[in-house]
Design an enzyme around this catalytic site. Structure first.
Site, PDB file in Angstrom:
ATOM      1  N   CYS A   1      40.769  27.548  41.360  1.00  0.00           N
ATOM      2  CA  CYS A   1      42.143  27.041  40.564  1.00  0.00           C
ATOM      3  C   CYS A   1      43.067  27.788  41.111  1.00  0.00           C
ATOM      4  O   CYS A   1      44.283  27.039  40.953  1.00  0.00           O
ATOM      5  CB  CYS A   1      41.776  27.499  39.086  1.00  0.00           C
ATOM      6  N   SER A   2      43.086  28.963  41.381  1.00  0.00           N
ATOM      7  CA  SER A   2      44.358  29.727  41.979  1.00  0.00           C
ATOM      8  C   SER A   2      44.739  29.267  43.084  1.00  0.00           C
ATOM      9  O   SER A   2      46.040  29.618  43.507  1.00  0.00           O
ATOM     10  CB  SER A   2      44.236  30.955  41.938  1.00  0.00           C
TER      11      SER A   2
END
EC number: 1.11.1.25
Length: 162
Positions: free
Chosen positions: A51-52
């Protein structure tokens, strides 16, 4: 519940975020997306590796291109509390266009039919990774991942669909 699909009108729901004055706000999803072309994308969790490092940065980096193709707003939703979402948003100082929205109890994620049980990893109920292209609340593109995969929900995939 069946997952949201192309042709569906997205359900309304309430999500939270901190505004520019650092005040906690609750907002209706319909108020954010009605009458607009919007990308609503979801991730399993703030500060998690895919996600990051891949999913969110892709939308931040390609935001201008998406807007040049008619996208009005880019909305990120995650099953995290608004304080975590605020801290996560601040970790992207270059972000000008992606709004980080909290779905702390996964109510909206459940309404979309996109919940993911990650209890075996100690994460509880989270969101499947997805990217929806909405036009006046109607789903035009529904790129929904299986499990924790990251193959169809990227900014590039949405750009290709525009």
């Amino acid at each position: 519940m069946a997952p949201i699909a192309v042709g569906n009108v997205i359900p309304d729901g309430t999500l939270s975020y901190f505004d520019d004055k650092d005040d906690l706000q609750s907002v209706s999803v319909h108020s954010l997306a009605a009458g607009k072309k919007v990308i609503l994308f979801g991730v399993p969790g703030a500060f998690t590796p895919t996600c990051s490092l891949k999913h969110v940065p892709g939308f931040i980096e390609r935001a201008e291109e998406l807007k040049s193709k008619g996208v009005d707003d880019i909305l990120l939703v995650s099953v995290n509390d608004p304080f975590v979402m605020k801290a996560w948003a601040k970790s992207y100082p270059e972000n000008k266009h992606v709004k980080f929205l909290a779905d702390g109890l996964a109510k909206y994620t459940h309404a979309l039919g996109l919940e993911l049980d990650l209890g075996d990893k100690g994460l509880g109920t989270r969101s499947r990774r997805f990217a929806l292209l909405l036009d006046d609340l109607k789903v035009k593109v529904a790129n929904i991942e299986s499990g924790g995969e990251f193959t169809v929900s990227s900014a590039e995939e949405i750009i290709n669909a525009l």
